[in-house]
Design an enzyme around this catalytic site. Structure first.
Site, short mmCIF file in Angstrom:
data_model
loop_
_atom_site.label_atom_id
_atom_site.label_comp_id
_atom_site.label_asym_id
_atom_site.label_seq_id
_atom_site.Cartn_x
_atom_site.Cartn_y
_atom_site.Cartn_z
N HIS A 181 0.86 -1.18 0.00
CA HIS A 181 0.00 0.00 0.00
C HIS A 181 0.90 1.23 0.00
O HIS A 181 1.61 1.49 0.97
CB HIS A 181 -0.91 0.00 1.22
CG HIS A 181 -1.92 -1.11 1.23
ND1 HIS A 181 -2.34 -1.74 2.38
CD2 HIS A 181 -2.57 -1.72 0.19
CE1 HIS A 181 -3.22 -2.67 2.06
NE2 HIS A 181 -3.38 -2.68 0.74
N GLU B 123 1.48 3.82 2.95
CA GLU B 123 1.92 3.32 4.26
C GLU B 123 3.44 3.41 4.36
O GLU B 123 4.15 2.42 4.50
CB GLU B 123 1.40 1.90 4.48
CG GLU B 123 -0.12 1.85 4.51
CD GLU B 123 -0.69 0.45 4.66
OE1 GLU B 123 0.11 -0.51 4.76
OE2 GLU B 123 -1.93 0.30 4.67
N HIS C 187 3.13 -3.40 7.13
CA HIS C 187 2.11 -2.40 6.83
C HIS C 187 2.13 -1.30 7.88
O HIS C 187 2.82 -1.41 8.90
CB HIS C 187 0.71 -3.04 6.81
CG HIS C 187 0.45 -3.92 5.64
ND1 HIS C 187 -0.37 -3.57 4.60
CD2 HIS C 187 0.91 -5.16 5.34
CE1 HIS C 187 -0.41 -4.55 3.71
NE2 HIS C 187 0.37 -5.51 4.14
N GLU D 30 2.08 -4.83 11.55
CA GLU D 30 1.48 -3.50 11.47
C GLU D 30 2.20 -2.55 12.42
O GLU D 30 2.61 -2.95 13.52
CB GLU D 30 0.00 -3.55 11.85
CG GLU D 30 -0.86 -4.39 10.92
CD GLU D 30 -1.37 -3.61 9.73
OE1 GLU D 30 -0.99 -2.42 9.60
OE2 GLU D 30 -2.14 -4.18 8.94
#
Length: 607
Positions: free
Chosen positions: A213, A216, A311, A384
């Site tokens: 992404h 990010e 991420h 994350e």
């Protein structure tokens, strides 16, 4: 109607007049846009702000003048996917020394975000040359750069890779796995001791990806911190290199990063939902990475122990992990070990936020797909990290900085030491001085892996197209290419398609711009029509090996971290989206970049 003008000099019309140059507002990244008050005549004065997002990863679609002290700014949506309007990155010039300004971001698409928890934009200023969080100050500070979070561009990654290659160390190898839709490099990095490179040697592999992404950006800093720890000249780093082969794909979506998208690729796809059946045309980086992972999984001399996809999270704090749910209790319990060890090493990692699930909406992610098809010995995680902050042991909220993200990556590397129970003493002592390393030969072994993946992809696509004619439109483009080239077993499909795209783009530059009906159609129809156009171009072309496998690394693209000359800025079009009338954008939704795919060479000087 609010008036804007792209030209630096000129008169603004009086209220009620029509200015043909600005009769319709523009969607696309602004480029040196000077916003003048309504009714103003004459050249811009000090205090008439000039906005710019025409650089790599830049994003600012429109600016409305409210007062001299207030402006409404609009995020440009992700290309071909107006659902996502989160990432912004722009500069402001021509500010008066005593001018205080309010910027209202009026089309932010997230109803829930960490801005409600105290997060602030990232800024650079005359007194803060490095990016930092925006803080209240009684002292007047001139800010000239604004971003959603700490930017990390293709240029920075290329510069970092070049810096490591200049060190001439024998345990760092960078290569190009494939080309993107816009012909950028998909870099793959190998970090391990030279003894582990030989193809017949039994080896453990840890595979790490980031930036699927594009918005990010913290994930890139975490990945960089992990790689830097492994490259250090320390006994701990050497122990890891001696026992493990680390593979990194640090930027899975280079096109999206360059264009300033938040979540999608050039063509509007969320790549982290297409691992199950990626297309070579629409998702080439995903398809090549998946092919390499499956090759490692099938190789008896490789133990693929970990796959970790990094991420950044927009609504939760701390670092944490997502894992999978398995029917095998031993496998389920084994995958819980690494997060527990990481929690002991990293103050900002939360075991409470870590969860293991099998949500249906996550079925196409790398973690879910690879967890279902890789060997039971492989642990698959999503790592994350918060866009904003973490909570320490004293329940204090600590905002992340670049160093904080890099520190989390370093702690991930340290956790591998604990997981494998390695210590500096565990590296076998050298009984005699090691012979000189033949880096050319070692690089050839790594290059063989890349070429093997290309051969596998070619054979898989050829077999599929011969046996299955009901494939999706994105795959159907390759059928005429193979029909024209099946007689040549040494044909490189990638080279053929690259030349096909170039030939088609040259032809389209001589034709008229796509009709308004074409531009106004929604995503699915646009892609179908684009595929039909591409399928009509079937004339055979000369064949040559893929550029990424025969030419040196493409020159690094410049971002705002690099000095920009006027010539560099003129050449730097990667962040610039072809403008379109706002009225058309509202009508057509996702189809605004149809002309961009049909004629990529017109808008991207890197091709």
């Amino acid at each position: 109607m609010t008036r804007m003008r792209n030209t630096v000099y000129g008169d603004s019309p009086e209220p009620g007049e029509t200015d043909p140059l600005v009769s319709e507002e523009v969607v696309g990244n602004v480029s040196k846009l000077c916003v003048l008050p309504p009714g103003y005549r004459g050249p811009p004065r000090k205090g008439h702000l000039i906005f710019d997002a025409n650089f790599e990863s830049g994003n600012l679609g429109r600016v409305d003048y409210i007062t001299e002290l207030e402006y409404d700014v609009f995020i440009r949506p992700d290309t071909c996917n107006p659902r996502f309007r989160v990432w912004f990155y722009f500069t402001v010039e021509n500010v008066k020394s005593d001018q205080r300004v309010i910027f209202n971001i009026v089309n932010f698409s997230k109803t829930k975000s960490l801005y409600r928890e105290g997060m602030s934009p990232v800024v650079r200023s005359t007194s803060r040359p490095k990016c930092s969080l925006l803080k209240y100050s009684k002292k007047l500070i001139f800010y000239f750069q604004f971003a959603y979070c700490f930017p990390y561009t293709n240029a920075r990654l290329s510069s970092w890779i070049a810096k490591q290659e200049e060190r001439d160390i024998d345990f760092f190898y960078a290569d190009v796995l494939c080309d993107t839709v816009q012909q950028r490099n998909l870099d793959i990095i190998t970090i391990t001791s030279p003894e582990n490179i030989h193809p017949t040697k039994q080896k453990r592999v840890i595979f790490i990806t980031a930036r699927v992404h594009p918005g990010e950006s913290p994930s890139s800093y975490v990945c960089e911190g992990l790689m830097e720890y492994l490259l250090e000249n320390t006994p701990e780093a050497k122990a890891l290199r001696d026992h493990i082969v680390f593979k990194f794909v640090p930027m899975l979506n280079p096109d999206g990063v360059a264009l300033g998208n938040y979540r999608c690729s050039l063509m509007g796809f969320d790549l982290n939902r297409h691992w199950t059946d990626p297309s070579r045309w629409a998702h080439p980086t995903l398809e090549a990475t998946k092919a390499l992972l499956l090759e490692y999984n099938d190789n008896p001399s490789v133990d693929l122990d970990f796959y970790i996809d990094i991420h950044a999270h927009s609504t939760l704090m701390n670092g944490f992990m997502y894992g999978n749910v398995y029917d095998d209790n031993d496998r389920f319990e084994r995958q819980a070990v690494f997060p527990k060890l990481l929690c002991n090493n990293a103050e900002d990692f939360s075991l409470a936020f870590t969860s293991f699930n099998k949500d249906a909406v996550k079925a196409g992610t790398g973690r879910r797909f690879l967890g279902s098809c890789l060997s039971p010995r492989s642990n698959c995680y999503t790592l994350e990290v918060s866009f904003y902050s973490f909570t320490n042991q004293n329940s204090q909220v600590i905002p992340y900085t670049v160093d904080g993200y890099i520190g989390l990556g370093r702690n991930v590397a340290k956790t591998f030491l604990n997981y494998y129970q390695l210590s500096p003493a565990s590296s076998p002592p050298a009984a005699q001085p090691a012979p000189p390393v033949n880096k050319t030969k070692l690089r050839a072994h790594i290059r063989d892996e890349v070429l093997m993946v290309h051969r596998q992809r070619n054979n898989t696509t050829k077999t599929t197209l011969q046996t299955d004619t009901s494939r999706s439109p994105t795959d159907a483009i390759y059928k005429p290419a193979y029909e024209a080239q099946l007689s040549n077993s040494t044909t490189s499909l990638q080279s053929y398609i690259k030349q096909l795209r170039s030939k088609m783009a040259r032809e389209l530059t001589q034709k008229q711009v796509p009709s308004k009906e074409m531009m106004c159609t929604p995503n699915s129809t646009v892609r179908s029509q684009l595929t039909s156009t591409l399928l009509n171009t079937t004339s055979p072309l000369p064949v040559s090996p893929p550029q990424s496998l025969t030419s040196p690394r493409a020159p690094a693209l410049r971002g705002l971290d690099d000095p920009l000359t006027d010539q560099n800025r003129r050449n730097q079009q990667l962040g610039s989206i072809p403008p379109a009338p706002l009225s058309e954008y509202r009508k057509r939704g996702n189809g605004k970049l149809a002309s961009y795919f049909l004629n990529p060479l017109q808008h991207d000087n890197s091709l």
